[in-house]
Design a protein around this motif. Sequence first.
Motif, short mmCIF file in Angstrom:
data_model
loop_
_atom_site.label_atom_id
_atom_site.label_comp_id
_atom_site.label_asym_id
_atom_site.label_seq_id
_atom_site.Cartn_x
_atom_site.Cartn_y
_atom_site.Cartn_z
N ASP A 37 -1.69 -6.13 4.11
CA ASP A 37 -2.11 -4.94 3.38
C ASP A 37 -3.55 -4.56 3.73
OD1 ASP A 37 0.32 -4.57 2.12
OD2 ASP A 37 -0.30 -5.49 0.24
N ASN A 84 0.83 -1.19 0.00
CA ASN A 84 0.00 0.00 0.00
C ASN A 84 0.87 1.25 0.00
OD1 ASN A 84 -2.49 -1.38 0.26
ND2 ASN A 84 -2.09 -1.68 2.43
N ALA A 121 -4.67 -1.07 5.39
CA ALA A 121 -5.68 -0.24 4.74
C ALA A 121 -6.83 0.07 5.69
CB ALA A 121 -6.19 -0.91 3.48
#
Length: 86
Positions: free
Chosen positions: A55, A2, A59
């Motif tokens: 990830d 990310n 997020a």
Amino acid sequence: MNDLLMLDRYFPGGKLEGGIALANRLDWGLSVQMAGDSYVVSSGDEPILRTENKDALQAFIYGMGLAYAVLPQELFDSLEAALEEL
């Protein structure tokens, strides 16, 4: 991977933990633990996210923290004070 483009600019310490700290100032009680191969995000004792993907974890925390991090400081402080009165 990310690209957390506003992390350094808005999050305390430029880290995802700063986003957790902001949410917790507003009584979320967020914590992250490992359960086997999964990351589990809880609010108090209530699990709210389980993922094996780092990830996805990042997020989620980034989005949660960013919702509060971009608020003007005066507004955030007012919201925090209002929650303390409840």
